[in-house]
Design a protein around this motif. Structure first.
Motif, PDB file in Angstrom:
ATOM      1  N   LYS A 311       0.722  -1.105   0.049  1.00  0.00           N
ATOM      2  CA  LYS A 311      -0.079  -0.076   0.018  1.00  0.00           C
ATOM      3  C   LYS A 311       0.900   1.252  -0.005  1.00  0.00           C
ATOM      4  CE  LYS A 311      -4.485   1.200   1.685  1.00  0.00           C
ATOM      5  NZ  LYS A 311      -5.558   0.861   2.863  1.00  0.00           N
ATOM      6  N   GLU A 312       0.347   2.440  -0.706  1.00  0.00           N
ATOM      7  CA  GLU A 312       1.175   3.540  -0.926  1.00  0.00           C
ATOM      8  C   GLU A 312       0.230   4.608   0.116  1.00  0.00           C
ATOM      9  OE1 GLU A 312       2.654   6.012  -4.363  1.00  0.00           O
ATOM     10  OE2 GLU A 312       0.531   6.357  -4.051  1.00  0.00           O
ATOM     11  N   TRP A 313       0.983   5.271   0.983  1.00  0.00           N
ATOM     12  CA  TRP A 313       0.203   6.276   1.892  1.00  0.00           C
ATOM     13  C   TRP A 313       0.649   7.873   1.169  1.00  0.00           C
ATOM     14  CZ3 TRP A 313      -3.565   4.392   4.487  1.00  0.00           C
ATOM     15  CH2 TRP A 313      -3.431   3.108   4.929  1.00  0.00           C
ATOM     16  N   PRO A 314      -0.165   8.602   1.472  1.00  0.00           N
ATOM     17  CA  PRO A 314       0.229  10.139   1.109  1.00  0.00           C
ATOM     18  C   PRO A 314       1.368  10.616   1.522  1.00  0.00           C
ATOM     19  CG  PRO A 314      -2.323  10.093   1.572  1.00  0.00           C
ATOM     20  CD  PRO A 314      -1.474   8.564   1.911  1.00  0.00           C
ATOM     21  N   SER A 315       1.660  10.463   3.032  1.00  0.00           N
ATOM     22  CA  SER A 315       2.616  10.752   3.525  1.00  0.00           C
ATOM     23  C   SER A 315       3.012  10.064   4.810  1.00  0.00           C
ATOM     24  CB  SER A 315       2.347  12.297   4.116  1.00  0.00           C
ATOM     25  OG  SER A 315       1.610  12.243   5.202  1.00  0.00           O
ATOM     26  N   PRO A 316       4.298  10.181   5.444  1.00  0.00           N
ATOM     27  CA  PRO A 316       4.579   9.319   6.464  1.00  0.00           C
ATOM     28  C   PRO A 316       3.525   9.603   7.796  1.00  0.00           C
ATOM     29  CG  PRO A 316       6.527  10.330   5.935  1.00  0.00           C
ATOM     30  CD  PRO A 316       5.264  10.988   5.118  1.00  0.00           C
ATOM     31  N   THR A 317       2.861  10.556   8.047  1.00  0.00           N
ATOM     32  CA  THR A 317       1.820  10.518   8.888  1.00  0.00           C
ATOM     33  C   THR A 317       0.696   9.704   8.757  1.00  0.00           C
ATOM     34  OG1 THR A 317       2.325  12.805   9.281  1.00  0.00           O
ATOM     35  CG2 THR A 317       0.182  12.418  10.111  1.00  0.00           C
ATOM     36  N   VAL A 589       5.640   5.516   0.992  1.00  0.00           N
ATOM     37  CA  VAL A 589       4.826   6.963   0.971  1.00  0.00           C
ATOM     38  C   VAL A 589       5.067   7.636  -0.487  1.00  0.00           C
ATOM     39  CG1 VAL A 589       5.101   7.173   3.263  1.00  0.00           C
ATOM     40  CG2 VAL A 589       6.916   7.985   1.998  1.00  0.00           C
ATOM     41  N   LYS A 590       3.994   8.432  -0.526  1.00  0.00           N
ATOM     42  CA  LYS A 590       4.080   9.239  -1.898  1.00  0.00           C
ATOM     43  C   LYS A 590       5.159  10.311  -1.605  1.00  0.00           C
ATOM     44  CE  LYS A 590       0.786  11.140  -5.165  1.00  0.00           C
ATOM     45  NZ  LYS A 590      -0.629  11.235  -5.739  1.00  0.00           N
ATOM     46  N   GLU A 591       4.816  11.012  -0.359  1.00  0.00           N
ATOM     47  CA  GLU A 591       5.614  12.318  -0.311  1.00  0.00           C
ATOM     48  C   GLU A 591       6.307  12.323   1.071  1.00  0.00           C
ATOM     49  OE1 GLU A 591       3.929  16.111  -2.155  1.00  0.00           O
ATOM     50  OE2 GLU A 591       3.716  16.551   0.293  1.00  0.00           O
ATOM     51  N   ARG A 592       7.487  12.868   1.218  1.00  0.00           N
ATOM     52  CA  ARG A 592       7.981  13.048   2.481  1.00  0.00           C
ATOM     53  C   ARG A 592       8.700  14.456   2.411  1.00  0.00           C
ATOM     54  NH1 ARG A 592       9.848   9.104   5.648  1.00  0.00           N
ATOM     55  NH2 ARG A 592       9.668   7.579   3.939  1.00  0.00           N
ATOM     56  N   TYR A 593       8.640  15.145   3.584  1.00  0.00           N
ATOM     57  CA  TYR A 593       9.262  16.373   3.492  1.00  0.00           C
ATOM     58  C   TYR A 593       8.760  17.352   2.408  1.00  0.00           C
ATOM     59  CZ  TYR A 593      12.146  13.302   6.648  1.00  0.00           C
ATOM     60  OH  TYR A 593      12.331  12.465   7.376  1.00  0.00           O
TER      61      TYR A 593
END
Length: 608
Positions: A311-317, A589-593
C-alpha cells in the motif's frame, strides 16, 4: 517436528565436506543438533572430537541447550562456541592469555579519542565518528589489508593511518588485544606452529558451522587449516541472508566453497516451515533478482494464507497512523501485540511511529536503542539558535552557534557569562566586515524570535545558511550530505506539528522520557509490538510484520550505489519479508518532507 527426507540426508552425511543451503524457516538448528547426535550415537564419533561454531553467544547457548534436550545429556564434551571463544581458547593455552587481557570497549574508544587530540579535524559527532573508525580498523585487520592502499570512508588517509597506528601502539603498550587480534594471532599461531595446529586438528575432527554466510576471510582461513586433512567440514547457511558485508562478511566465500572443496556434497533445505505460500513466493520473487547467489526453489509447508498487502500512503503521518490503527485491529482479533513487529531500514525510521504508538497507548519494545533526534548535535545547533532568539545569550549557547556556519568570530570576542553583541562589535571595531557579520547574526535572531517552530527551522536552514554549513561539513568528513540533511528534514517535520516553541520543547521532554522508559525495559522479552531494524530482525519470526517506508533511498539505502551493495540491500529486504508467518504489510509513501518519493524497486519486484 518430524524430519523431512532432505533434513535426514544432511544429518546422516558421513565423512568429508558438506554445504547445506538452509532457507528461512527450514529448520537449520534442528539439522545441526541432530547431526551432532547422529555422529555421537550412530557414527561412533567421540563427543570431544566435535566442534560446533556459531556467530553469537546466544546462538551457541541455544544450540547447546537444544542438543542436550534431544540427547538428555546433562553434561557432554561436544564443544559449542563462537569463533572468538574458540580462537581465544587456543591463544589462552598457547600464550597464557586471560579474559582480563581483552581490551574493553570503553578503552578502545578512549584510545581513539586521545589519538584524535593531535588531528586537525572538525568533528561534531565524536561518538559516531569514533565508532566508525573502530569499525574500519576492524575491517582492515579482518581482511588483512595494507594501510598503504586503504581508502578511509570517514576521514583523510593520513588521519586514519595515524589513528590506526596510535590505536595499535596503545594496545601493545598496555598488553591488550581486541577481537580482531584474536583472529589474526590465532591465524599466525596455527600457520607458524605446525605442532599446535596438528594438536587442534586431532582434537576437532568434525567441525560444524552455523550461519556460514556471515564468515569473513580470516575466519575461513583458520577453519580451513583446522579441518585438514580430514575436511569433515559441515557448513550450514543461506547466501540469500548474508547481510553483514559492512562488518567484513563475505557471501562469496560460501559461493566458492565447492571450488575450495571439489568433492563437497551440497543439499538444499527447500521447505519453509514458517511462512504462508504467499509470503514465501513474494520473497522469492524479490531475491531471484540477485545474480550472485545459489539458484534455489523454496516451497511453503504451511500452504495458503492471506495475500501480501502492498500500500502507498500520501505521507509518513498517514502511514504511521494506519499502522497504529491496524495493530489495534489485529489485537482486537486476538493476535497478541507480542506476535507483531514493525521493521525499518535504519534507526532514523521509526520516530513518527513511536510518537503515534504513544498517542494510541499501544505497548511496544525496541530491538535497538532508538537515537533521540533532539539529542543529535545538528538538532542541538538548531535549538541553540531558537534559544538565543528567545533570549538565551549565555556564552555556552552562543558558542554553539557562533561559527555554524563559519563567521570566523573568535571565542575571545565572547566575554563574560552572558554575551553582549555591543561588546562583540566593539572587539571588532577596526574590522567593519566582522561587525557586519555580527549585525547580520543579530538581525537573524530578531527575525527568529516570534516565528512558529517549523518556520524558524526553515529560516535557520535557508536564510542563516545552516544547510550550506552541513554540506561543507559532510564533504570534509567524507559523508553523504543527504544523511545529515535528512535529520534537518525530520526536525522540521517534527516542528510542523506545533504552533509555539514552548509546546514543541514540552513534546521533546515527553519523548525523551518515553525513550528512557524504553531503554529500561529493553531486557523485558515479549513486551508489546516489536520495533526493530531489518538487521536486528534476523533469526526472529512474527505472526504479523509491517515493513515501513519501502521507498528508494531508504530500502535500498541511498548509500548502495554499486551492484554488490544493491544485492546486499535486496538480501536485507528478503530477510525482513521472511520474518512474517501469516500477515505481511509492505508500505511506502508518496511524499516526504514535501518531496516526491519513489516506490522501492523491491516492491516492483514483489509485484512482478
Amino acid at each position: 517436528m518430524a524430519l523431512n527426507e532432505i533434513q535426514k540426508k544432511a544429518i546422516r552425511h558421513g565423512k568429508g565436506p558438506m554445504l547445506v543451503l538452509a532457507g528461512p524457516g527450514s529448520g537449520k538448528t534442528t539439522v545441526i543438533t541432530n547431526r551432532v547426535r547422529y555422529l555421537t550415537e550412530k557414527a561412533g564419533v567421540e563427543p570431544g572430537d566435535i566442534l560446533v561454531i556459531t556467530f553469537t553467544r546466544a546462538a551457541a547457548r541455544e544450540m547447546k541447550e537444544r542438543y542436550e534436550q534431544i540427547t538428555q545429556a546433562g553434561c557432554n564434551r561436544v564443544s559449542f562456541g563462537t569463533f572468538h571463544s574458540v580462537f581465544f581458547l587456543m591463544l589462552k593455552l598457547a600464550y597464557r592469555y586471560q579474559a582480563a587481557d581483552i581490551v574493553r570497549e570503553e578503552q578502545r574508544v578512549r584510545f581513539i579519542r586521545e589519538a584524535l587530540e593531535g588531528c586537525e579535524l572538525e568533528i561534531e559527532d565524536e561518538g559516531e565518528f569514533i565508532n566508525a573508525v573502530l569499525s574500519e580498523i576492524s575491517l582492515v585487520k579482518g581482511e588483512q589489508l595494507s594501510l598503504d592502499y586503504y581508502y578511509s570512508k570517514n576521514c583523510p588517509e593520513a588521519v586514519f593511518k595515524k589513528l590506526y597506528q596510535e590505536y595499535e601502539r596503545r594496545l601493545r603498550q598496555t598488553g591488550l588485544l581486541d577481537f580482531d587480534d584474536m583472529l589474526v594471532m590465532c591465524y599466525e599461531l596455527l600457520k607458524e606452529r605446525k605442532d599446535i595446529l596438528a594438536a587442534w586438528q586431532n582434537k576437532y575432527q568434525y567441525i560444524l558451522i552455523d550461519e556460514f554466510q556471515d564468515i569473513n576471510r580470516i575466519q575461513y582461513e583458520i577453519v580451513k587449516m583446522l579441518s585438514r586433512p580430514r575436511n569433515n567440514l559441515f557448513i550450514v547457511g543461506d547466501d540469500d541472508q548474508s547481510i553483514y558485508r559492512f562488518r567484513g562478511a563475505k557471501p562469496e566465500l560460501m559461493l566458492g566453497f565447492e571450488r575450495d572443496y571439489p568433492g563437497a556434497k551440497t543439499l538444499l533445505l527447500d521447505t519453509n516451515y514458517r511462512s504462508s505460500r504467499q509470503i514465501v513466493e513474494a520473497a522469492c520473487r524479490v531475491i531471484c533478482h540477485n545474480r550472485t547467489r545459489f539458484t534455489k526453489k523454496i516451497r511453503a509447508a504451511r500452504g495458503n494464507g492471506r495475500d501480501v498487502i502492498i500500500k502507498e500512503w500520501p505521507s509518513p503521518t498517514e502511514e504511521t497512523t494506519a499502522i497504529a490503527s491496524e495493530l489495534k485491529s489485529y489485537a482486537e482479533m486476538g493476535i497478541p501485540y507480542e506476535h507483531m513487529a514493525v521493521l525499518y531500514r535504519t534507526n532514523l525510521g521509526p520516530r513518527l511511529l513511536v510518537e503515534k504508538l504513544m498517542e494510541y497507548n499501544i505497548p511496544f519494545s525496541m530491538g535497538d536503542t532508538l537515537p533521540n533526534l533532539y539529542d543529535h548535535w545538528i538538532a542541538k545547533n538548531v535549538l541553540a539558535y531558537i534559544g538565543a532568539a528567545q533570549g538565551d545569550l549565555s556564552r555556552g549557547n552562543i558558542l554553539t552557534i557562533i561559527n555554524r556556519p563559519k563567521r570566523y568570530i573568535s571565542r575571545d570576542a565572547l566575554e563574560g557569562q552572558r554575551v553582549s553583541w555591543e561588546a562583540v562589535k566593539s572587539f571588532y571595531q577596526d574590522k567593519s566586515w566582522m561587525v557586519d557579520r555580527v549585525e547580520q547574526l543579530e538581525y537573524d535572531l530578531m527575525m527568529l524570535k516570534n516565528m512558529a517552530p517549523a518556520a524558524a527551522v526553515n529560516y535557520i536552514r535557508k536564510a542563516v545558511e545552516y544547510d550550506g554549513y552541513i554540506r561543507e561539513y559532510a564533504k570534509d568528513r567524507r559523508m553523504k550530505p543527504e544523511e545529515l540533511l535528512e535529520l534537518l528534514d525530520q526536525l522540521q517535520e517534527s516542528a510542523s506539528g506545533f504552533k509555539t516553541c514552548e509546546d514543541w520543547f514540552a513534546h521533546m521532554g515527553e519523548y525523551k522520557e518515553q525513550l528512557l522508559l524504553q531503554a529500561r525495559s529493553r531486557n523485558e522479552k515479549g513486551f508489546g509490538v516489536s520495533l526493530m531494524t531489518m538487521h536486528s530482525a534476523k533469526g526472529l519470526e512474527y505472526r504479523v510484520v509491517f515493513i515501513l517506508d519501502a521507498n528508494e533511498g531508504i530500502t535500498p539505502h541511498h548509500k548502495a550505489v554499486l551492484e554488490p551493495d544493491v544485492e546486499e540491500e535486496r538480501r536485507l529486504f528478503y530477510v525482513a519479508m521472511t520474518r512474517a508467518k501469516e500477515r505481511l504489510h509492505l508500505y511506502y509513501v508518496k511524499e516526504r518532507y514535501h518531496k516526491r518519493q519513489e516506490v522501492s524497486r523491491f516492491i516492483e519486484e514483489v509485484r512482478s
